[in-house]
Every structure is written in C-alpha cells, then in structure tokens.
Design a protein around this motif. Structure first.
Motif, PDB file in Angstrom:
ATOM      1  N   SER A  45      44.849  38.375  35.612  1.00 45.33           N
ATOM      2  CA  SER A  45      43.802  38.635  36.786  1.00 45.33           C
ATOM      3  C   SER A  45      43.127  37.286  36.886  1.00 45.33           C
ATOM      4  CB  SER A  45      43.295  39.794  36.446  1.00 45.33           C
ATOM      5  OG  SER A  45      42.419  40.334  37.590  1.00 45.33           O
ATOM      6  N   SER A  46      42.842  37.243  38.285  1.00 44.97           N
ATOM      7  CA  SER A  46      41.826  36.287  38.490  1.00 44.97           C
ATOM      8  C   SER A  46      41.085  36.830  39.604  1.00 44.97           C
ATOM      9  CB  SER A  46      42.661  35.159  39.283  1.00 44.97           C
ATOM     10  OG  SER A  46      43.076  35.447  40.538  1.00 44.97           O
ATOM     11  N   LEU A  47      40.111  36.409  40.157  1.00 43.46           N
ATOM     12  CA  LEU A  47      39.112  36.924  41.079  1.00 43.46           C
ATOM     13  C   LEU A  47      39.907  37.153  42.614  1.00 43.46           C
ATOM     14  CD1 LEU A  47      35.980  34.888  40.335  1.00 43.46           C
ATOM     15  CD2 LEU A  47      36.449  37.325  39.518  1.00 43.46           C
ATOM     16  N   SER A  48      41.011  36.534  42.778  1.00 42.05           N
ATOM     17  CA  SER A  48      41.544  36.743  43.915  1.00 42.05           C
ATOM     18  C   SER A  48      42.863  37.500  43.803  1.00 42.05           C
ATOM     19  CB  SER A  48      42.153  35.349  44.400  1.00 42.05           C
ATOM     20  OG  SER A  48      43.063  34.945  43.551  1.00 42.05           O
ATOM     21  N   GLY A  49      43.564  37.880  42.748  1.00 37.74           N
ATOM     22  CA  GLY A  49      44.604  38.657  42.650  1.00 37.74           C
ATOM     23  C   GLY A  49      45.040  38.835  41.159  1.00 37.74           C
ATOM     24  N   TRP A  50      46.245  39.587  40.905  1.00 32.47           N
ATOM     25  CA  TRP A  50      46.747  39.979  39.653  1.00 32.47           C
ATOM     26  C   TRP A  50      48.415  39.568  39.657  1.00 32.47           C
ATOM     27  CZ3 TRP A  50      50.318  44.016  39.251  1.00 32.47           C
ATOM     28  CH2 TRP A  50      50.375  44.683  40.461  1.00 32.47           C
ATOM     29  N   GLY A  51      48.834  39.914  38.435  1.00 36.44           N
ATOM     30  CA  GLY A  51      50.185  39.691  38.325  1.00 36.44           C
ATOM     31  C   GLY A  51      50.700  40.257  37.152  1.00 36.44           C
ATOM     32  N   ALA A  52      52.034  40.645  36.911  1.00 39.09           N
ATOM     33  CA  ALA A  52      52.499  41.300  35.815  1.00 39.09           C
ATOM     34  C   ALA A  52      53.813  41.051  35.949  1.00 39.09           C
ATOM     35  CB  ALA A  52      52.295  42.625  35.972  1.00 39.09           C
ATOM     36  N   PHE A  53      54.409  40.925  34.345  1.00 36.08           N
ATOM     37  CA  PHE A  53      55.886  40.790  34.388  1.00 36.08           C
ATOM     38  C   PHE A  53      56.272  41.538  32.941  1.00 36.08           C
ATOM     39  CE2 PHE A  53      59.197  38.270  32.174  1.00 36.08           C
ATOM     40  CZ  PHE A  53      60.144  38.584  32.956  1.00 36.08           C
ATOM     41  N   CYS A  54      57.558  42.263  33.115  1.00 39.97           N
ATOM     42  CA  CYS A  54      57.965  43.108  32.310  1.00 39.97           C
ATOM     43  C   CYS A  54      59.212  42.521  31.751  1.00 39.97           C
ATOM     44  CB  CYS A  54      58.454  44.573  32.598  1.00 39.97           C
ATOM     45  SG  CYS A  54      58.797  45.506  31.635  1.00 39.97           S
ATOM     46  N   PRO A  55      59.628  41.692  30.640  1.00 45.16           N
ATOM     47  CA  PRO A  55      60.586  41.055  30.445  1.00 45.16           C
ATOM     48  C   PRO A  55      61.793  42.068  30.356  1.00 45.16           C
ATOM     49  CG  PRO A  55      58.890  40.382  29.071  1.00 45.16           C
ATOM     50  CD  PRO A  55      58.341  41.390  29.679  1.00 45.16           C
ATOM     51  N   ASP A  56      61.426  43.160  29.414  1.00 44.57           N
ATOM     52  CA  ASP A  56      62.534  44.023  29.014  1.00 44.57           C
ATOM     53  C   ASP A  56      63.365  44.580  30.440  1.00 44.57           C
ATOM     54  OD1 ASP A  56      61.938  43.850  26.403  1.00 44.57           O
ATOM     55  OD2 ASP A  56      60.435  45.321  26.423  1.00 44.57           O
ATOM     56  N   LEU A  57      62.587  44.689  31.560  1.00 44.22           N
ATOM     57  CA  LEU A  57      63.193  45.421  32.596  1.00 44.22           C
ATOM     58  C   LEU A  57      63.406  44.178  33.826  1.00 44.22           C
ATOM     59  CD1 LEU A  57      60.975  48.565  33.112  1.00 44.22           C
ATOM     60  CD2 LEU A  57      63.169  48.420  32.041  1.00 44.22           C
ATOM     61  N   ASP A  58      62.990  43.069  33.561  1.00 43.68           N
ATOM     62  CA  ASP A  58      63.194  41.995  34.328  1.00 43.68           C
ATOM     63  C   ASP A  58      62.448  42.156  35.767  1.00 43.68           C
ATOM     64  OD1 ASP A  58      63.805  39.283  35.028  1.00 43.68           O
ATOM     65  OD2 ASP A  58      65.620  39.871  35.899  1.00 43.68           O
ATOM     66  N   LEU A  59      61.198  42.889  35.739  1.00 45.25           N
ATOM     67  CA  LEU A  59      60.472  43.263  36.816  1.00 45.25           C
ATOM     68  C   LEU A  59      59.012  42.162  36.799  1.00 45.25           C
ATOM     69  CD1 LEU A  59      60.416  47.067  36.676  1.00 45.25           C
ATOM     70  CD2 LEU A  59      61.402  45.770  38.446  1.00 45.25           C
ATOM     71  N   LEU A  60      58.955  42.048  38.127  1.00 39.99           N
ATOM     72  CA  LEU A  60      57.655  41.015  38.326  1.00 39.99           C
ATOM     73  C   LEU A  60      56.971  41.809  39.462  1.00 39.99           C
ATOM     74  CD1 LEU A  60      56.135  38.422  37.906  1.00 39.99           C
ATOM     75  CD2 LEU A  60      57.614  37.384  39.749  1.00 39.99           C
ATOM     76  N   CYS A  61      55.649  41.817  39.227  1.00 38.09           N
ATOM     77  CA  CYS A  61      54.861  42.657  40.478  1.00 38.09           C
ATOM     78  C   CYS A  61      53.276  41.760  40.650  1.00 38.09           C
ATOM     79  CB  CYS A  61      54.781  43.934  40.206  1.00 38.09           C
ATOM     80  SG  CYS A  61      53.824  44.400  38.760  1.00 38.09           S
TER      81      CYS A  61
END
Length: 90
Positions: A45-61
């Motif tokens: 996370s930063s002060l402008s946004g967030w991100g996440a990655f799940c390698p097991d499901l190959d998902l990025l949000c």
C-alpha cells in the motif's frame, strides 16, 4: 513391554509435563500447531493506492484510494489493502 514398570523421566520432561498440567484448560480445544498455509497473498500500500498478488491463483488486483482514504495513516492503509485483496480473491 511391561506397562506396569516405573519410568524415570528427565528433568526437561517433567518441566514439559508441568507446563501442560498448568495450561491444558487454557489450550483445551485449540490447535497446538497452526494449520498449514493454504493461500499466499502479497500486498502493498501507499498513500495513493494498493496492490495485491496471489501467485497460487495467478491473480493481480489493485486500486486507488479515495481522497478521504488517502488521509489515513499508512498502517491503516496497509491493513485495508489486505482486506480489499481478500474481498477480491474470496
């Protein structure tokens, strides 16, 4: 095997048994060892946004914080990023 024989326990064993005697009611019904990890999620996370990655499901949000959210403390935003990623993946 002679199950009626006397067994001498080491001092370390006696200390361990005493711990269980003292704590069994507190730990009763709870797992002694944690469950193995079923899913791994990396978030940031930063002060402008967030991100996440799940390698097991190959998902990025990811997402951007609103003006109101961007004023929150970074620790709160880190936790919020975890929450948002779990909502996305779940």
């Amino acid at each position: 095997m002679d199950y009626d024989s006397v067994v001498n326990l080491s001092k370390d064993s006696l200390v361990e048994i005493q711990w269980w005697v003292n704590n069994v009611s507190e730990k009763n019904g709870k797992l002694i060892r944690p469950c193995p990890v079923q899913l791994w999620i990396q978030t940031d996370s930063s002060l402008s946004g967030w991100g996440a990655f799940c390698p097991d499901l190959d998902l990025l949000c990811n997402g951007r914080w609103s003006i109101l959210e961007s004023n929150y403390h970074i620790n709160y935003l880190e936790l919020l990023a975890n929450f948002m990623s779990l909502k996305f993946i779940g």
